[in-house]
Design a protein around this motif. Structure first.
Motif, mmCIF file in Angstrom:
data_model
loop_
_atom_site.group_PDB
_atom_site.id
_atom_site.type_symbol
_atom_site.label_atom_id
_atom_site.label_comp_id
_atom_site.label_asym_id
_atom_site.label_seq_id
_atom_site.Cartn_x
_atom_site.Cartn_y
_atom_site.Cartn_z
ATOM 1 N N PRO A 99 -37.623 2.056 -42.515
ATOM 2 C CA PRO A 99 -38.579 1.117 -42.575
ATOM 3 C C PRO A 99 -38.429 -0.393 -42.031
ATOM 4 N N ASP A 100 -38.978 -0.746 -40.955
ATOM 5 C CA ASP A 100 -38.866 -2.087 -40.704
ATOM 6 C C ASP A 100 -40.163 -3.265 -41.814
ATOM 7 N N ILE A 101 -40.945 -2.768 -41.679
ATOM 8 C CA ILE A 101 -41.875 -2.970 -42.230
ATOM 9 C C ILE A 101 -42.598 -1.857 -43.799
ATOM 10 N N ILE A 102 -42.777 -2.729 -44.709
ATOM 11 C CA ILE A 102 -43.109 -1.587 -45.746
ATOM 12 C C ILE A 102 -44.458 -2.676 -46.499
ATOM 13 N N ILE A 103 -46.049 -1.832 -45.922
ATOM 14 C CA ILE A 103 -47.289 -2.531 -46.473
ATOM 15 C C ILE A 103 -47.794 -1.658 -47.461
ATOM 16 N N SER A 104 -48.449 -2.534 -48.240
ATOM 17 C CA SER A 104 -49.096 -2.231 -49.420
ATOM 18 C C SER A 104 -50.922 -2.304 -50.078
ATOM 19 N N THR A 105 -51.452 -0.565 -49.667
ATOM 20 C CA THR A 105 -52.567 -0.583 -50.056
ATOM 21 C C THR A 105 -53.154 -0.287 -51.293
ATOM 22 N N GLY A 106 -52.275 0.282 -52.217
ATOM 23 C CA GLY A 106 -52.864 0.477 -52.922
ATOM 24 C C GLY A 106 -52.675 0.360 -54.615
ATOM 25 N N THR A 107 -52.329 0.510 -55.918
ATOM 26 C CA THR A 107 -52.211 0.344 -56.861
ATOM 27 C C THR A 107 -51.118 1.096 -57.440
ATOM 28 N N SER A 108 -50.608 1.903 -57.173
ATOM 29 C CA SER A 108 -49.330 2.594 -57.815
ATOM 30 C C SER A 108 -47.739 2.496 -57.361
ATOM 31 N N GLU A 109 -47.556 0.972 -55.915
ATOM 32 C CA GLU A 109 -46.748 1.214 -55.780
ATOM 33 C C GLU A 109 -46.801 -0.468 -55.492
ATOM 34 N N LYS A 110 -47.574 -1.782 -55.722
ATOM 35 C CA LYS A 110 -47.657 -2.711 -55.898
ATOM 36 C C LYS A 110 -46.608 -3.331 -56.704
ATOM 37 N N TYR A 111 -46.022 -3.433 -57.464
ATOM 38 C CA TYR A 111 -45.140 -3.713 -58.367
ATOM 39 C C TYR A 111 -43.584 -2.656 -58.018
ATOM 40 N N LEU A 112 -43.713 -2.069 -57.185
ATOM 41 C CA LEU A 112 -42.785 -1.807 -57.659
ATOM 42 C C LEU A 112 -41.649 -1.992 -55.626
ATOM 43 N N ILE A 113 -42.115 -2.175 -54.816
ATOM 44 C CA ILE A 113 -42.050 -2.438 -53.400
ATOM 45 C C ILE A 113 -40.758 -3.004 -52.909
ATOM 46 N N ASN A 114 -40.847 -4.343 -53.590
ATOM 47 C CA ASN A 114 -40.090 -5.217 -53.747
ATOM 48 C C ASN A 114 -38.849 -5.568 -54.020
ATOM 49 N N GLU A 373 -48.627 -8.523 -33.542
ATOM 50 C CA GLU A 373 -48.142 -9.662 -33.368
ATOM 51 C C GLU A 373 -47.553 -10.473 -34.999
ATOM 52 N N ILE A 374 -48.143 -10.001 -36.044
ATOM 53 C CA ILE A 374 -48.240 -10.511 -37.486
ATOM 54 C C ILE A 374 -46.338 -8.850 -37.276
ATOM 55 N N PHE A 375 -46.845 -7.964 -37.369
ATOM 56 C CA PHE A 375 -45.818 -7.173 -37.490
ATOM 57 C C PHE A 375 -44.063 -8.232 -36.429
ATOM 58 N N GLU A 376 -44.454 -8.173 -35.437
ATOM 59 C CA GLU A 376 -42.854 -9.009 -34.740
ATOM 60 C C GLU A 376 -42.576 -9.871 -35.213
ATOM 61 N N ASN A 377 -43.250 -11.813 -35.541
ATOM 62 C CA ASN A 377 -43.026 -13.032 -36.208
ATOM 63 C C ASN A 377 -42.113 -12.255 -37.257
ATOM 64 N N LEU A 378 -42.773 -11.456 -38.379
ATOM 65 C CA LEU A 378 -42.247 -10.841 -39.651
ATOM 66 C C LEU A 378 -40.416 -10.513 -39.152
ATOM 67 N N VAL A 379 -40.555 -9.739 -38.504
ATOM 68 C CA VAL A 379 -39.420 -9.046 -38.363
ATOM 69 C C VAL A 379 -38.503 -10.262 -37.334
ATOM 70 N N THR A 380 -39.352 -10.694 -36.420
ATOM 71 C CA THR A 380 -38.360 -11.639 -35.624
ATOM 72 C C THR A 380 -38.111 -13.434 -36.770
ATOM 73 N N GLY A 381 -38.228 -13.019 -37.464
ATOM 74 C CA GLY A 381 -38.817 -14.526 -38.506
ATOM 75 C C GLY A 381 -39.141 -15.906 -37.720
ATOM 76 N N ASN A 382 -40.329 -15.315 -37.002
ATOM 77 C CA ASN A 382 -41.370 -16.548 -36.687
ATOM 78 C C ASN A 382 -42.688 -16.587 -38.052
ATOM 79 N N LYS A 383 -43.278 -17.907 -37.442
ATOM 80 C CA LYS A 383 -43.985 -18.319 -38.928
ATOM 81 C C LYS A 383 -45.687 -17.538 -38.725
ATOM 82 N N THR A 384 -45.945 -16.289 -39.289
ATOM 83 C CA THR A 384 -47.330 -15.569 -39.401
ATOM 84 C C THR A 384 -48.853 -17.231 -39.597
ATOM 85 N N LYS A 385 -49.542 -16.920 -38.136
ATOM 86 C CA LYS A 385 -50.711 -17.911 -38.598
ATOM 87 C C LYS A 385 -51.694 -17.607 -38.776
#
Length: 385
Positions: A99-114, A373-385
């Protein structure tokens, strides 16, 4: 663009489940987007909410070992084995789908993803106010307090610092708890349904909804309504939801002789129709991550009476415009504001219309555009506000 949501379950009727499914469904409709939903467990259950066939669901089928209930030692062992199995399976899935973006919403993965993300950018969604107030509701011993404090440290100081972006639900939370963190932004949840119609505000029905748990504080709402029904005995309150405090709340209703005025019918998959047949929405929570049910009530054209608890109501409600914000714990004023709306039909209609207008800010198309917009900014390296 490949987006992968990681979550514990889609089995239950909860806020995290509903908004995760809603966002996944909406993003799957965006041209060029492929959306994955990686679920820790519950393959045997199709889930409470309807998923788009365009969303690619992956069930990891991680379960606690059978002896996890025997003692705290067995519980720790169970959690360790579960975490090891989860990391292994999740790493395999991420490597396969890339994936280009991984989003953690739960508890099981939050310490593992990175540690297993590959080249993906990572986002941590927080669905609670960034404090450990919600953990404190379950404290009974010194060990409980220690574990709550440790959990707060791991969540908000250690684990979260490794994410590329932290997404909070409210500006109140960001300004209070994250004002010095440059990669933290706020993004509200989307309303999970739309309604062309709105309540006519003619019914003598007050409605509330949420899990019957300590933080929702429904006992305070019931006590406030004791005063309301003393003046207006022909009105009624329905609290939709299920949870561990059902017995206590039922006993309180009986103690106050309110059986004919208050109902606890359980959970519903169609809260929208229930709201359309009501005239006032009440929220008595001690704390909220956001308060999605407030927006749902507004979408149905209901004026809202709510405690100004942290965090959410103050971001959504404009006091005396589309609802009333009450100082937490002030049950007398809470009752008075409900009575004010009961007594003044014109005020109910005026506030309800304003609430309907406010709900547009949370429609799924607007929220989806902001996420893209957030996803595009993350992938391209632009700052998200």
């Amino acid at each position: 663009m490949k987006i992968a949501y990681c979550t514990n379950s889609i089995k239950y009727c909860g806020g995290i489940e509903s908004v995760t499914v809603a966002k996944a469904n909406a993003l799957a409709e965006v041209e060029g987007y492929t959306v994955y939903l990686i679920v820790t467990d519950n393959k045997e259950d199709k889930g409470y909410f309807s998923l788009s066939p365009k969303v690619k669901v992956i069930y990891l089928e991680i379960h606690h070992p059978d002896d996890g209930w025997k003692s705290k030692f067995h519980l720790v062992k169970s959690l360790a084995l579960r975490a090891w199995e989860y990391r292994k399976k999740l790493k395999t899935v991420i490597k396969e789908i890339q994936p280009d973006i991984i989003i953690s919403t739960g508890t099981s993965e939050k310490y593992l993803i990175n540690s297993i993300k590959g080249n993906a950018k990572t986002i941590r969604e927080t669905h609670f106010e960034s404090n450990y107030r919600y953990r404190l509701s379950n404290i009974h011993t010194f060990l409980d307090r220690y574990l709550a404090t440790l959990g707060k440290y791991l969540d908000y100081y250690y684990s979260i610092s490794h994410y590329d972006l932290i997404v909070l639900l409210t500006e109140e939370d960001r300004n209070t708890n994250w004002k010095n963190i440059t990669n933290a932004i706020s993004m509200p949840n989307p309303v999970t349904f739309s309604s062309a119609a709105q309540s006519d505000k003619n019914s003598k029905e007050i409605i509330s909804a949420g899990r019957l748990t300590y933080s929702k504080n429904f006992d305070a709402l019931i006590r406030s309504c004791k005063e309301v029904f003393a003046k207006y005995p022909d009105w009624h309150l329905t609290i939709w939801g299920e949870g561990s405090e059902r017995k206590m709340l039922t006993q309180l209703i009986s103690k106050l002789n309110l059986e004919s005025n208050i109902s606890l019918p359980g959970a519903t998959k169609d809260i929208g129709s229930k709201m359309l047949n009501s005239s006032i929405f009440a929220l008595s929570s001690q704390s909220e991550g956001f308060g999605l049910v407030i927006v749902e009530a507004m979408e149905c054209g209901l004026p809202v009476v709510s405690y100004s608890c942290p965090a959410g109501p103050k971001d959504i409600i404009t006091d005396e415009v589309n609802g009333f914000l009450i100082t937490p714990g002030d049950e007398k004023t809470f009752a008075e504001r409900i009575c004010q709306l009961i007594e003044d039909k014109d005020l109910r209609v005026q506030m309800g219309n304003a609430a309907k207008l406010r709900a547009k800010d949370f429609h799924i198309d607007r929220i989806t555009a902001r996420w893209c917009e957030i996803f595009e900014n993350l992938v391209t390296g632009n700052k998200t506000k």
